[in-house]
Design a protein around this motif. Structure first.
Motif, PDB file in Angstrom:
ATOM      1  N   THR A 195     -61.247  -2.633  29.234  1.00 60.93           N
ATOM      2  CA  THR A 195     -62.483  -1.926  29.577  1.00 60.93           C
ATOM      3  C   THR A 195     -62.445  -1.393  31.005  1.00 60.93           C
ATOM      4  O   THR A 195     -63.152  -0.443  31.341  1.00 60.93           O
ATOM      5  CB  THR A 195     -63.693  -2.864  29.422  1.00 60.93           C
ATOM      6  OG1 THR A 195     -63.484  -4.046  30.212  1.00 60.93           O
ATOM      7  CG2 THR A 195     -63.871  -3.273  27.960  1.00 60.93           C
ATOM      8  N   GLY A 196     -61.621  -1.981  31.847  1.00 61.10           N
ATOM      9  CA  GLY A 196     -61.520  -1.528  33.228  1.00 61.10           C
ATOM     10  C   GLY A 196     -60.654  -0.282  33.350  1.00 61.10           C
ATOM     11  O   GLY A 196     -59.728  -0.067  32.569  1.00 61.10           O
ATOM     12  N   ALA A 197     -60.976   0.536  34.330  1.00 59.88           N
ATOM     13  CA  ALA A 197     -60.248   1.786  34.558  1.00 59.88           C
ATOM     14  C   ALA A 197     -59.074   1.571  35.511  1.00 59.88           C
ATOM     15  O   ALA A 197     -59.095   0.672  36.354  1.00 59.88           O
ATOM     16  CB  ALA A 197     -61.173   2.853  35.117  1.00 59.88           C
ATOM     17  N   VAL A 198     -58.057   2.403  35.362  1.00 61.18           N
ATOM     18  CA  VAL A 198     -56.936   2.447  36.297  1.00 61.18           C
ATOM     19  C   VAL A 198     -57.213   3.545  37.312  1.00 61.18           C
ATOM     20  O   VAL A 198     -57.589   4.667  36.941  1.00 61.18           O
ATOM     21  CB  VAL A 198     -55.619   2.715  35.551  1.00 61.18           C
ATOM     22  CG1 VAL A 198     -54.486   2.963  36.539  1.00 61.18           C
ATOM     23  CG2 VAL A 198     -55.276   1.549  34.641  1.00 61.18           C
ATOM     24  N   LYS A 199     -57.030   3.248  38.584  1.00 59.62           N
ATOM     25  CA  LYS A 199     -57.381   4.193  39.647  1.00 59.62           C
ATOM     26  C   LYS A 199     -56.195   5.074  40.020  1.00 59.62           C
ATOM     27  O   LYS A 199     -55.087   4.589  40.231  1.00 59.62           O
ATOM     28  CB  LYS A 199     -57.873   3.439  40.879  1.00 59.62           C
ATOM     29  CG  LYS A 199     -58.379   4.331  42.002  1.00 59.62           C
ATOM     30  CD  LYS A 199     -58.915   3.487  43.152  1.00 59.62           C
ATOM     31  CE  LYS A 199     -59.416   4.328  44.319  1.00 59.62           C
ATOM     32  NZ  LYS A 199     -59.915   3.491  45.423  1.00 59.62           N
ATOM     33  N   GLY A 208     -49.358   3.369  34.736  1.00 59.93           N
ATOM     34  CA  GLY A 208     -49.371   3.161  33.293  1.00 59.93           C
ATOM     35  C   GLY A 208     -50.762   2.813  32.803  1.00 59.93           C
ATOM     36  O   GLY A 208     -51.514   2.097  33.483  1.00 59.93           O
ATOM     37  N   VAL A 209     -51.128   3.319  31.632  1.00 53.63           N
ATOM     38  CA  VAL A 209     -52.408   3.014  30.999  1.00 53.63           C
ATOM     39  C   VAL A 209     -52.193   2.889  29.498  1.00 53.63           C
ATOM     40  O   VAL A 209     -51.198   3.372  28.952  1.00 53.63           O
ATOM     41  CB  VAL A 209     -53.481   4.101  31.266  1.00 53.63           C
ATOM     42  CG1 VAL A 209     -53.820   4.192  32.734  1.00 53.63           C
ATOM     43  CG2 VAL A 209     -53.033   5.449  30.735  1.00 53.63           C
ATOM     44  N   ASP A 235     -59.648   4.251  30.372  1.00 53.32           N
ATOM     45  CA  ASP A 235     -60.131   5.152  31.407  1.00 53.32           C
ATOM     46  C   ASP A 235     -59.190   5.194  32.609  1.00 53.32           C
ATOM     47  O   ASP A 235     -58.633   4.175  33.016  1.00 53.32           O
ATOM     48  CB  ASP A 235     -61.520   4.735  31.893  1.00 53.32           C
ATOM     49  CG  ASP A 235     -62.629   5.170  30.946  1.00 53.32           C
ATOM     50  OD1 ASP A 235     -62.405   6.128  30.182  1.00 53.32           O
ATOM     51  OD2 ASP A 235     -63.713   4.553  30.970  1.00 53.32           O
ATOM     52  N   ILE A 236     -59.061   6.389  33.168  1.00 54.47           N
ATOM     53  CA  ILE A 236     -58.398   6.609  34.444  1.00 54.47           C
ATOM     54  C   ILE A 236     -59.464   7.130  35.404  1.00 54.47           C
ATOM     55  O   ILE A 236     -60.086   8.164  35.137  1.00 54.47           O
ATOM     56  CB  ILE A 236     -57.250   7.623  34.345  1.00 54.47           C
ATOM     57  CG1 ILE A 236     -56.238   7.179  33.281  1.00 54.47           C
ATOM     58  CG2 ILE A 236     -56.562   7.814  35.692  1.00 54.47           C
ATOM     59  CD1 ILE A 236     -55.217   8.249  32.939  1.00 54.47           C
ATOM     60  N   SER A 274     -59.264  10.062  30.057  1.00 56.78           N
ATOM     61  CA  SER A 274     -58.373   9.224  29.259  1.00 56.78           C
ATOM     62  C   SER A 274     -57.514  10.111  28.382  1.00 56.78           C
ATOM     63  O   SER A 274     -57.823  11.296  28.184  1.00 56.78           O
ATOM     64  CB  SER A 274     -59.171   8.233  28.396  1.00 56.78           C
ATOM     65  OG  SER A 274     -59.939   8.927  27.424  1.00 56.78           O
ATOM     66  N   PHE A 275     -56.431   9.533  27.872  1.00 57.32           N
ATOM     67  CA  PHE A 275     -55.541  10.236  26.946  1.00 57.32           C
ATOM     68  C   PHE A 275     -55.512   9.464  25.639  1.00 57.32           C
ATOM     69  O   PHE A 275     -55.342   8.245  25.625  1.00 57.32           O
ATOM     70  CB  PHE A 275     -54.135  10.375  27.540  1.00 57.32           C
ATOM     71  CG  PHE A 275     -54.093  11.224  28.772  1.00 57.32           C
ATOM     72  CD1 PHE A 275     -54.072  12.600  28.676  1.00 57.32           C
ATOM     73  CD2 PHE A 275     -54.090  10.638  30.035  1.00 57.32           C
ATOM     74  CE1 PHE A 275     -54.042  13.397  29.819  1.00 57.32           C
ATOM     75  CE2 PHE A 275     -54.054  11.419  31.183  1.00 57.32           C
ATOM     76  CZ  PHE A 275     -54.033  12.803  31.065  1.00 57.32           C
TER      77      PHE A 275
END
Length: 260
Positions: A118-122, A136-137, A142-143, A179-180
């Protein structure tokens, strides 16, 4: 009931494919289609029997000299640094390992749905450089894209499997959430305003990936027992693969070597 829901989901995918419209708003997170490979029941890791793969990515040969980046065209970028910045295409650490290598399980996992965090990558734009350079995600994770600079930027991912988009972001403006939907290794990201800015995003359908840092090591934790194809990707030297078999509760070593 489960079969009915799956059937409805398939029908919805067909409707979306025929009727979807492109949203060009900069403040709205784009809606994308679900991943192609979503199949099977939600994945649950048996922590009691989970294994891991740990390794390092070494560099052999003469350390390449990276070109100096000229930021003179944008004074705000030039003022952000006290020393000239170098290209991050090849970063060899002091211990002879490679930084910014994306390592992931390419094949061998059970046919399950892995729930994205649920947390985003910054992904920050700081000093007119993308930070981190490689990230990486999971698919549909979410980014959070941030502009920490006092100048305008333009974020432009160049995917082949996902939808391409191109949006500007004002100086220190509000962050963007993107997001992708589909697995894709890797997606280059450029800035149309500052041509030297480059980042890479690895999008995978599961949580078993890592990016090497200043010690060149990686760890893939929580793996179910099995035989896997592990890939290490570098932006200049390309991908390398290795087969690794992990028994229950076992920790295996997988070291990669790249030559300059």
């Amino acid at each position: 009931m489960k079969k009915f829901l799956i059937g409805c989901g398939a029908a919805s995918l067909l409707l979306l494919a025929g009727c979807g419209s492109k949203d060009t708003s900069e403040n709205v997170k784009p809606k994308e289609e679900p991943t192609k490979s979503a199949a099977g029941a939600p994945a649950a890791v048996d922590e009691a029997n989970a294994g891991s793969i740990t390794g390092k990515v070494s560099f052999a040969g003469e350390k390449p000299a990276m070109k100096t980046i000229s930021m003179d065209a944008t004074s705000a970028c030039a003022r952000a640094h006290t020393t000239p910045q170098k290209s991050q295409e090849v970063v060899v650490n002091d211990n002879g390992t490679l930084r910014n290598v994306f390592v992931w399980v390419k094949a061998g996992l059970p046919d399950k749905q892995w729930t994205p965090p649920t947390g985003a990558v910054k992904l920050d734009q700081h000093g007119c450089m993308y930070e981190p350079h490689v990230v990486g995600v999971m698919a549909n994770q979410d980014i959070e894209i941030v502009n920490s600079d006092p100048t305008n930027h333009n974020i432009h991912p160049l995917p082949k499997e996902n939808r391409e988009w191109n949006e500007s972001q004002p100086p220190k403006g509000d962050s963007k959430k993107k997001s992708f939907a589909r697995q894709e290794v890797m997606i280059p990201v450029k800035c149309n305003v500052h041509p030297w800015m480059r980042a890479y995003i690895g999008v995978v359908n599961h949580p078993f990936f890592a990016v090497t840092g200043d010690d060149g090591t990686f760890t893939l934790k929580g793996l179910p027992p099995g035989t896997y194809t592990v890939e290490a990707w570098h932006e200049k030297y390309g991908p390398k693969e290795m087969q690794v078999t992990v028994a229950p509760k076992e920790s295996k070593t997988a070291d990669f070597d790249f030559k300059g």
